[in-house]
Design an enzyme around this catalytic site. Sequence first.
Site, PDB file in Angstrom:
ATOM      1  N   SER A 141      10.027  58.324   0.735  1.00 49.20           N
ATOM      2  CA  SER A 141      10.827  58.677  -0.444  1.00 49.20           C
ATOM      3  C   SER A 141      10.053  58.244  -1.676  1.00 49.20           C
ATOM      4  O   SER A 141       9.235  57.311  -1.610  1.00 49.20           O
ATOM      5  CB  SER A 141      12.163  57.938  -0.407  1.00 49.20           C
ATOM      6  N   TYR A 154      17.417  50.399   1.104  1.00 48.81           N
ATOM      7  CA  TYR A 154      16.813  51.724   1.361  1.00 48.81           C
ATOM      8  C   TYR A 154      15.360  51.738   0.884  1.00 48.81           C
ATOM      9  O   TYR A 154      14.460  52.155   1.616  1.00 48.81           O
ATOM     10  CB  TYR A 154      17.637  52.787   0.643  1.00 48.81           C
TER      11      TYR A 154
HETATM   12  P1  NAP Z   1      20.472  64.739   5.714  1.00 53.73           P
HETATM   13  O1  NAP Z   1      20.812  66.060   5.138  1.00 53.73           O
HETATM   14  O2  NAP Z   1      21.521  63.707   5.859  1.00 53.73           O
HETATM   15  O3  NAP Z   1      19.745  64.973   7.117  1.00 53.73           O
HETATM   16  C1  NAP Z   1      19.366  63.884   7.933  1.00 53.73           C
HETATM   17  C2  NAP Z   1      19.645  64.232   9.375  1.00 53.73           C
HETATM   18  O4  NAP Z   1      19.232  63.121  10.182  1.00 53.73           O
HETATM   19  C3  NAP Z   1      21.149  64.452   9.665  1.00 53.73           C
HETATM   20  O5  NAP Z   1      21.339  65.553  10.515  1.00 53.73           O
HETATM   21  C4  NAP Z   1      21.528  63.150  10.344  1.00 53.73           C
HETATM   22  O6  NAP Z   1      22.636  63.278  11.214  1.00 53.73           O
HETATM   23  C5  NAP Z   1      20.271  62.862  11.118  1.00 53.73           C
HETATM   24  N1  NAP Z   1      20.232  61.482  11.609  1.00 53.73           N
HETATM   25  C6  NAP Z   1      20.846  60.383  11.083  1.00 53.73           C
HETATM   26  N2  NAP Z   1      20.638  59.321  11.871  1.00 53.73           N
HETATM   27  C7  NAP Z   1      19.871  59.745  12.905  1.00 53.73           C
HETATM   28  C8  NAP Z   1      19.342  59.109  14.051  1.00 53.73           C
HETATM   29  N3  NAP Z   1      19.582  57.811  14.308  1.00 53.73           N
HETATM   30  N4  NAP Z   1      18.601  59.838  14.920  1.00 53.73           N
HETATM   31  C9  NAP Z   1      18.380  61.154  14.703  1.00 53.73           C
HETATM   32  N5  NAP Z   1      18.872  61.816  13.644  1.00 53.73           N
HETATM   33  C10 NAP Z   1      19.613  61.116  12.749  1.00 53.73           C
HETATM   34  O7  NAP Z   1      19.321  64.043   4.829  1.00 53.73           O
HETATM   35  P2  NAP Z   1      18.048  64.638   4.043  1.00 53.73           P
HETATM   36  O8  NAP Z   1      18.353  64.509   2.611  1.00 53.73           O
HETATM   37  O9  NAP Z   1      17.607  65.900   4.635  1.00 53.73           O
HETATM   38  O10 NAP Z   1      17.009  63.474   4.387  1.00 53.73           O
HETATM   39  C11 NAP Z   1      15.953  63.628   5.322  1.00 53.73           C
HETATM   40  C12 NAP Z   1      14.957  62.523   5.072  1.00 53.73           C
HETATM   41  O11 NAP Z   1      14.481  62.622   3.726  1.00 53.73           O
HETATM   42  C13 NAP Z   1      15.528  61.116   5.206  1.00 53.73           C
HETATM   43  O12 NAP Z   1      14.569  60.273   5.802  1.00 53.73           O
HETATM   44  C14 NAP Z   1      15.777  60.704   3.767  1.00 53.73           C
HETATM   45  O13 NAP Z   1      15.760  59.306   3.602  1.00 53.73           O
HETATM   46  C15 NAP Z   1      14.610  61.367   3.090  1.00 53.73           C
HETATM   47  N6  NAP Z   1      14.778  61.586   1.658  1.00 53.73           N
HETATM   48  C16 NAP Z   1      15.802  62.334   1.171  1.00 53.73           C
HETATM   49  C17 NAP Z   1      15.924  62.517  -0.186  1.00 53.73           C
HETATM   50  C18 NAP Z   1      17.035  63.323  -0.797  1.00 53.73           C
HETATM   51  O14 NAP Z   1      17.218  63.261  -2.020  1.00 53.73           O
HETATM   52  N7  NAP Z   1      17.769  64.099  -0.052  1.00 53.73           N
HETATM   53  C19 NAP Z   1      14.991  61.927  -1.060  1.00 53.73           C
HETATM   54  C20 NAP Z   1      13.960  61.182  -0.527  1.00 53.73           C
HETATM   55  C21 NAP Z   1      13.854  61.017   0.832  1.00 53.73           C
HETATM   56  P3  NAP Z   1      24.087  62.846  10.634  1.00 53.73           P
HETATM   57  O15 NAP Z   1      24.350  63.752   9.461  1.00 53.73           O
HETATM   58  O16 NAP Z   1      25.004  63.080  11.801  1.00 53.73           O
HETATM   59  O17 NAP Z   1      23.968  61.414  10.230  1.00 53.73           O
END
Ligand code: NAP
Length: 253
Positions: A141, A154
């Site tokens: 991130s 985080y």
């Molecule tokens: P998201 O829409 O919540 O997608 C994350 C997915 O990972 C969800 O399907 C979630 O399932 C699943 N997950 C959670 N715990 C898990 C586990 N223990 N094992 C396997 N899968 C699991 O989030 P996103 O925004 O796409 O984020 C993806 C990555 O990008 C993350 O690492 C996040 O920290 C990073 N990121 C995101 C942002 C942002 O602004 N969105 C910015 C910087 C970095 P559930 O929904 O059932 O929990």
Amino acid sequence: MRLKNKIALITGAGSGIGRATAQCFAAEGAIVIAADINQAEALITQELIERVGGKCQALQVDVSQEAQVKDAIAKTVSIYGRLDLMHNNAGISIIKPMIEITEADLDRLIGINFKGVFFGCKHAIAQMSQQKKGIIINTASELALVGQPLYSAYCGTKGAVVAMTRALSAEWSAQGIRINALCPGPIDTPMLRAEFDLATDPKAEAQAAINSIPAGNLGTAEDIAKVALFLASDDAQFVHGAAIVADGGKTTI
Ligand code: NAP
């Protein structure tokens, strides 16, 4: 078709960035294993990809459980014979004042955001070192690089992902394994929307996030998928151990 017939395992592929990356990689010819703790959502990713003629297999995996990660990679290799790409993307956020973060919160965050990525790297590298070839992308991130109130735990896990990525790259580059971290800024996904919903005024919170981005908008999951595609492709053959930022310029101000 930059990833034609590549075997790509993506975690967190049931939502947001992981789903968009699964769709993007499949559109580029990869055979995608869409791993997620949420089996129903992983299956939807599979259906979305198959509907447009791509190849995808949903798999339920909790990345915080080493045995499950090991098993997912073993299954992939037993079916497809190898693992070309591993995208350790699953992650969660816990947004609280530091003094309210419990040990259980910390264990959960570290278990998924750090140990989950570590296990993914460990078992992918065990396979890729035999192949003498492989590519790993770890989703960190921009909050690995800058601070933000309420994100201390985080930020800690994401900083750890960047540091581990550098160390692993130093350890494995010479063995043909290319490992990089991807650092998205605020991306419009269910995770970010859930974070906005924690605020008393979610609309104002979303606007404040937009105001913090010089580009003037939140990123999309597709924006990040395209950066992941670059890192997964031969175009990035000289990119090793980097933390690639895609944040609309947020960390520049
Ligand atoms: P998201 O829409 O919540 O997608 C994350 C997915 O990972 C969800 O399907 C979630 O399932 C699943 N997950 C959670 N715990 C898990 C586990 N223990 N094992 C396997 N899968 C699991 O989030 P996103 O925004 O796409 O984020 C993806 C990555 O990008 C993350 O690492 C996040 O920290 C990073 N990121 C995101 C942002 C942002 O602004 N969105 C910015 C910087 C970095 P559930 O929904 O059932 O929990």
